[in-house]
Design an enzyme around this catalytic site. Structure first.
Site, PDB file in Angstrom:
ATOM      1  N   PRO A  84     127.854  42.371   2.998  1.00 49.60           N
ATOM      2  CG  PRO A  84     127.783  44.546   2.122  1.00 49.60           C
ATOM      3  CD  PRO A  84     128.682  43.336   2.230  1.00 49.60           C
ATOM      4  CG  ASP A 130     133.158  29.757  10.750  1.00 49.83           C
ATOM      5  OD1 ASP A 130     133.116  29.448   9.542  1.00 49.83           O
ATOM      6  OD2 ASP A 130     134.204  29.739  11.420  1.00 49.83           O
ATOM      7  CE  LYS A 195     136.158  36.824  -2.508  1.00 52.41           C
ATOM      8  NZ  LYS A 195     135.664  38.117  -2.903  1.00 52.41           N
TER       9      LYS A 195
HETATM   10  C1  LIG Z   1     133.703  40.028  -0.106  1.00 54.68           C
HETATM   11  S1  LIG Z   1     132.668  39.841   1.281  1.00 54.68           S
HETATM   12  C2  LIG Z   1     131.184  39.259   0.546  1.00 54.68           C
HETATM   13  C3  LIG Z   1     130.380  40.310  -0.175  1.00 54.68           C
HETATM   14  C4  LIG Z   1     128.999  39.799  -0.555  1.00 54.68           C
HETATM   15  N1  LIG Z   1     129.083  38.797  -1.603  1.00 54.68           N
HETATM   16  C5  LIG Z   1     128.129  40.909  -1.061  1.00 54.68           C
HETATM   17  O1  LIG Z   1     127.935  40.998  -2.261  1.00 54.68           O
HETATM   18  O2  LIG Z   1     127.621  41.680  -0.238  1.00 54.68           O
HETATM   19  C6  LIG Z   1     133.325  38.375   2.015  1.00 54.68           C
HETATM   20  C7  LIG Z   1     132.547  37.897   3.218  1.00 54.68           C
HETATM   21  O3  LIG Z   1     132.989  36.578   3.564  1.00 54.68           O
HETATM   22  C8  LIG Z   1     132.694  36.414   4.934  1.00 54.68           C
HETATM   23  N2  LIG Z   1     133.341  35.223   5.488  1.00 54.68           N
HETATM   24  C9  LIG Z   1     134.656  34.954   5.561  1.00 54.68           C
HETATM   25  N3  LIG Z   1     134.870  33.770   6.145  1.00 54.68           N
HETATM   26  C10 LIG Z   1     133.640  33.269   6.452  1.00 54.68           C
HETATM   27  C11 LIG Z   1     133.190  32.082   7.084  1.00 54.68           C
HETATM   28  N4  LIG Z   1     134.050  31.170   7.523  1.00 54.68           N
HETATM   29  N5  LIG Z   1     131.861  31.891   7.230  1.00 54.68           N
HETATM   30  C12 LIG Z   1     130.991  32.820   6.795  1.00 54.68           C
HETATM   31  N6  LIG Z   1     131.355  33.968   6.185  1.00 54.68           N
HETATM   32  C13 LIG Z   1     132.658  34.200   6.016  1.00 54.68           C
HETATM   33  C14 LIG Z   1     133.195  37.718   5.533  1.00 54.68           C
HETATM   34  O4  LIG Z   1     132.633  37.937   6.815  1.00 54.68           O
HETATM   35  C15 LIG Z   1     132.731  38.729   4.483  1.00 54.68           C
HETATM   36  O5  LIG Z   1     131.517  39.337   4.841  1.00 54.68           O
END
Ligand SMILES: C[S@@+](CC[C@H](N)C(=O)[O-])C[C@H]1O[C@@H](n2cnc3c(N)ncnc32)[C@H](O)[C@@H]1O
Length: 244
Positions: A84, A130, A195
């Protein structure tokens, strides 16, 4: 906006709930009850609320940057998997992308996520995007206007399938997509933080990163839950791409 009365009631309820072990969480699965119990007893959840961070993940970046000092005013940062938005909130302040430090250089933060990201002052947001697609990466390059990046962050995580091998492979693929992009857009001496979940792929990724960065360190911030396989690889001092 909540009324003051409602906020007060909610606060009191949450404080009360914190001291209660949820036993009979009717209508919800055991994992929902566990999640709620954990949220209510997690000091980082409270701290995030107090500091207006969108989620507790903020403290993972705060801790890594306090320790290794890779963010500074004036930098250009790409935040992949930003929703978020708590890492973006931290990055905006640390690189001065909101121009809140009057006498410090003005930085840039570009934040990307598959999901929607609500606006954050000072950040350029690419929501519903994406990161792994050429079209998103082209959009980022256009926004960069040929400028090079100082720090690439990835907190991206795929939706877990529950099948460990598949989940490990999916997150590693995200890491490689970030690495490939980072080497194309980074300044010499830039930093990359990715990560991943600890797995058989970790060492190979670390070695591949070492082709491009002088050092790669495995970091497990205290804010990262101890029962999670989550770790971060912190790569420093990008060497540049050698053309032969
Ligand atoms: C752990 S959350 C990130 C939290 C963020 N760092 C924060 O502090 O608010 C992981 C995020 O990775 C995103 N995500 C996963 N695959 C993705 C992709 N291919 N492209 C963009 N975002 C991606 C997910 O939608 C999710 O919102």
């Amino acid at each position: 906006m909540f009324s003051k009365q409602f906020s007060r009631t909610l606060h009191t309820t949450l404080c009360y709930c914190k001291n209660v072990k949820l036993k009979n969480f009717k209508g919800k699965g055991a994992s929902s009850a566990q999640w709620l119990t954990r949220q209510l007893s997690d000091p980082y959840v409270d701290k995030a609320k107090m500091m207006n961070y969108r989620c507790r993940s903020a403290f993972k970046l705060v801790e890594m940057d306090d320790r290794f000092k890779f963010l500074s005013p004036g930098q250009i940062v790409i935040d992949c998997g930003a929703a978020p938005g708590s890492w973006t909130q931290v990055a905006v302040k640390r690189v001065n992308a909101d121009n809140s430090k009057e006498n410090a250089p003005f930085g840039t933060v570009i934040s990307i996520d598959k999901q929607q990201i609500y606006p954050i002052m000072g950040a350029t947001i690419l929501g519903n995007s994406d990161f792994t697609t050429a079209s998103t990466q082209d959009k980022i390059k256009t926004l960069l206007e040929n400028k090079k990046v100082d720090t690439v962050l990835s907190d991206m995580a795929p939706n877990a399938t529950g099948v460990k091998d598949m989940d490990d492979e999916n997150i590693i693929n995200l890491c490689y997509s970030v690495l490939r992009f980072a080497v194309l857009v980074s300044n010499i001496d830039a930093t990359l933080v990715v990560k991943l979940w600890q797995s058989n792929y970790t060492k190979t990724l670390e070695n591949d990163m070492l082709h491009f960065y002088k050092t790669v360190k495995t970091v497990k911030p205290q804010a990262s839950r101890s029962d999670s396989a989550e770790i971060f690889l912190l790569a420093r001092e990008f060497k540049g791409l050698k053309c032969s």
